[in-house]
Design an enzyme around this catalytic site. Structure first.
Site, short mmCIF file in Angstrom:
data_model
loop_
_atom_site.label_atom_id
_atom_site.label_comp_id
_atom_site.label_asym_id
_atom_site.label_seq_id
_atom_site.Cartn_x
_atom_site.Cartn_y
_atom_site.Cartn_z
N ASN A 1 1.22 4.21 -3.06
CA ASN A 1 0.97 5.40 -2.68
C ASN A 1 2.08 6.15 -3.56
O ASN A 1 1.66 7.22 -4.07
CB ASN A 1 0.63 5.67 -1.22
CG ASN A 1 -0.59 5.26 -0.99
OD1 ASN A 1 -1.53 5.00 -1.90
ND2 ASN A 1 -0.99 5.54 0.29
N GLU B 1 0.73 -1.19 -0.05
CA GLU B 1 -0.02 0.12 0.01
C GLU B 1 1.01 1.24 -0.10
O GLU B 1 0.47 2.33 -0.82
CB GLU B 1 -0.92 -0.06 1.23
CG GLU B 1 -1.92 -1.05 1.36
CD GLU B 1 -2.95 -1.26 0.25
OE1 GLU B 1 -3.21 -0.15 -0.60
OE2 GLU B 1 -3.55 -2.23 -0.19
N ARG C 1 -8.44 3.43 -7.80
CA ARG C 1 -8.05 3.40 -6.29
C ARG C 1 -9.17 3.38 -5.65
O ARG C 1 -10.23 3.85 -6.02
CB ARG C 1 -7.26 4.49 -6.01
CG ARG C 1 -6.00 5.08 -6.74
CD ARG C 1 -5.08 4.03 -6.83
NE ARG C 1 -4.51 3.42 -5.97
CZ ARG C 1 -4.17 1.99 -5.58
NH1 ARG C 1 -4.12 1.30 -6.56
NH2 ARG C 1 -3.44 1.94 -4.40
N1 LIG Z 1 2.80 9.28 -0.97
C1 LIG Z 1 2.02 9.97 -1.16
N2 LIG Z 1 2.11 11.05 -1.86
C2 LIG Z 1 1.05 12.06 -2.07
N3 LIG Z 1 -0.13 11.87 -1.85
C3 LIG Z 1 -0.37 10.66 -1.18
C4 LIG Z 1 0.50 9.44 -0.74
N4 LIG Z 1 -0.01 8.62 -0.16
C5 LIG Z 1 -1.30 8.87 0.05
N5 LIG Z 1 -1.66 10.28 -0.81
C6 LIG Z 1 -3.02 10.69 -0.79
O1 LIG Z 1 -3.91 10.21 0.37
C7 LIG Z 1 -5.01 9.63 -0.61
C8 LIG Z 1 -5.58 8.44 0.35
O2 LIG Z 1 -4.59 7.37 0.07
P1 LIG Z 1 -5.07 5.79 0.42
O3 LIG Z 1 -5.64 5.69 1.56
O4 LIG Z 1 -3.72 5.08 0.39
O5 LIG Z 1 -5.77 5.54 -0.79
P2 LIG Z 1 -5.52 5.25 -2.47
O6 LIG Z 1 -4.25 5.28 -2.48
O7 LIG Z 1 -6.61 4.13 -2.90
O8 LIG Z 1 -6.20 6.75 -2.89
C9 LIG Z 1 -4.56 9.38 -1.69
O9 LIG Z 1 -5.68 9.24 -2.71
C10 LIG Z 1 -3.60 10.54 -2.04
O10 LIG Z 1 -4.29 11.69 -2.27
#
Ligand SMILES: Nc1ncnc2c1ncn2[C@@H]1O[C@H](COP(=O)(O)OP(=O)(O)O)[C@@H](O)[C@H]1O
Ligand SMILES: Nc1ncnc2c1ncn2[C@@H]1O[C@H](COP(=O)(O)OP(=O)(O)O)[C@@H](O)[C@H]1O
Lengths: 145, 106, 145, 106
Positions: free
Chosen positions: A52, A48, A106
């Site tokens: 991301n 996960e 996502r």
């Molecule tokens: N490493 C990252 N860099 C930038 N934005 C991130 C990162 N990780 C997460 N996000 C933001 O947080 C949101 C939620 O992440 P997550 O719960 O992992 O769900 P998903 O990856 O399915 O969107 C993402 O849609 C993104 O906007």
């Protein structure tokens, strides 16, 4: 906390490295003698966090991902995954179940899964400067055969 | 990651094999879209027992298949997830939307 | 040569990391679709080079080992393993079969095995400043199923 | 890595199981030394079919067992190495010193 052993890794944000990253962490975690279920949880959380970075941190380019794992007191594995990409403005909102900026591909469940599979999850970010995710999971000590 | 399929009496069964993550999800979804377009099934069963690994990218795939079938007036559900995918399904709560069932294997 | 994908790793010279290192490289090499035999050769060569750092470079202490792997043109895997330990004075002699400074526990066959399992082996060292081992192995392209 | 053993009519058979590298070699050699001290066998068979991996540290183990048995006036050989250990044995040339044989399995 004393570090008993560690690995540091760096790789580019190519999606083929998702599988590599979770497998490498699983190989490293093996020395804590985890159950298959504990190993599955750790692999999922790593998958996960690395996904991301690939999807959200560097949406239109290939950037650098750093992954560190170390074994600390109390049979605990700590994993730190870091990128230097877009960053997150509102971390609280990002951590909510179903919240995603990633569209149909996502599910918005990444952070929720990291949180429920690991004992601790810390997310740090400053917009434009990347995200650092720190996770800890204690591996139950089993009595020897 | 591979998706094999069989079709019989309006029911399309998709057999998921391998590791379903973000890297493989796009290709998987394209394969499934083509199969649904080809057969226009009434029911779509996602048979998960061959999954070696699944993360939240798999949740997105299951939800998309569910929505596509729903829009066509059809049904979709998932069957026989192994332990690790089942833990991801549990944590995500999608079993409140998509039925997850276990069938007996002969 | 264009790098198609890479990993950089760093870990301490603990013997438990021998298994980790070869498994991690195998996971990374998987994207070249190697046969089991090719994978076995690569794992063996990595195991030899990493063991040398643990046994010879840092005989009485825990030091840092760096491992880089990258995919270059022609379906080739390049592996660079580096330490900052004792170094080797006479590299030519060290590479001879059966030559060892390690006593009964070593066979003196490490470099011989790296050489025969990989397409290329380069060893660089300056005494007191460590050793860098560079290995390359081309993975045969198989026709798709 | 584990070494299991059986003893019958002067022959000690050592069953190598797992990954034999520098990390595991010391413990393996200790186990074997103890077994040889205990049984003082005439023949010592190293049964390698359970090896998942072996590098040159395994070559050193095989040579040491061979030498110990030789010094005692006994014999030692290795049997049934899987493919990867066999490649290491081939590259090392120890088959000129220690016999490597293949037995039929029932
Ligand atoms: N490493 C990252 N860099 C930038 N934005 C991130 C990162 N990780 C997460 N996000 C933001 O947080 C949101 C939620 O992440 P997550 O719960 O992992 O769900 P998903 O990856 O399915 O969107 C993402 O849609 C993104 O906007
Ligand atoms: N990383 C290293 N640092 C210092 N010396 C080394 C290193 N690698 C190899 N050597 C030297 O080269 C010799 C031969 O190495 P090798 O062929 O791998 O056999 P072995 O490890 O069994 O001794 C070693 O005994 C040691 O003296």
């Amino acid at each position: 906390m004393k570090t008993k052993n560690y690995i540091k890794m760096e790789f580019p944000s190519r999606s083929v490295n998702e599988g590599f990253a979770r497998a490498a962490v699983a190989c490293f975690a093996a020395q804590l003698d985890p159950t298959l279920e504990e190993l599955g949880d750790i692999k999922t959380a790593v998958s996960e966090a690395v996904t991301n970075c690939i999807v959200h941190a560097y949406p239109d380019s290939i950037g650098k991902i750093s992954l560190r794992a170390r074994i600390i007191d109390n049979n605990t594995l700590e994993i730190v995954i870091k990128d230097w990409g877009k960053g997150i403005e509102d971390i609280e909102k990002a951590r909510e179940p179903m919240f995603t900026t990633g569209g149909e591909e996502r599910s918005g469940m990444g952070f929720t899964i990291m949180e429920s599979f690991m004992d601790k999850l810390r997310v740090r970010s400053s917009p434009g400067r990347g995200v650092t995710v720190t996770m800890r999971r204690r591996i139950a000590v089993r009595t020897a055969e | 990651m591979k998706v094999l399929s069989s079709y019989k009496n309006g029911r399309l069964t998709l057999f998921f094999k391998g590791e379903l993550d973000h890297h493989s999800a796009k290709k998987v979804m394209n394969t499934i879209d083509q199969l649904i377009d080809e057969y226009l099934p009434r029911d779509c069963v996602m048979e998960l027992s061959g999954l070696k690994f699944m993360d939240s990218s798999g949740i997105a795939v299951i939800l998309r298949v569910y929505k596509r079938m729903n829009e066509m007036g059809g049904r979709a559900w998932a069957e026989n997830p192994p332990r690790q995918p089942m833990r991801v399904i549990d944590a995500s709560g999608i079993d409140r939307i998509v039925k997850i069932s276990t069938t007996m294997k002969e």
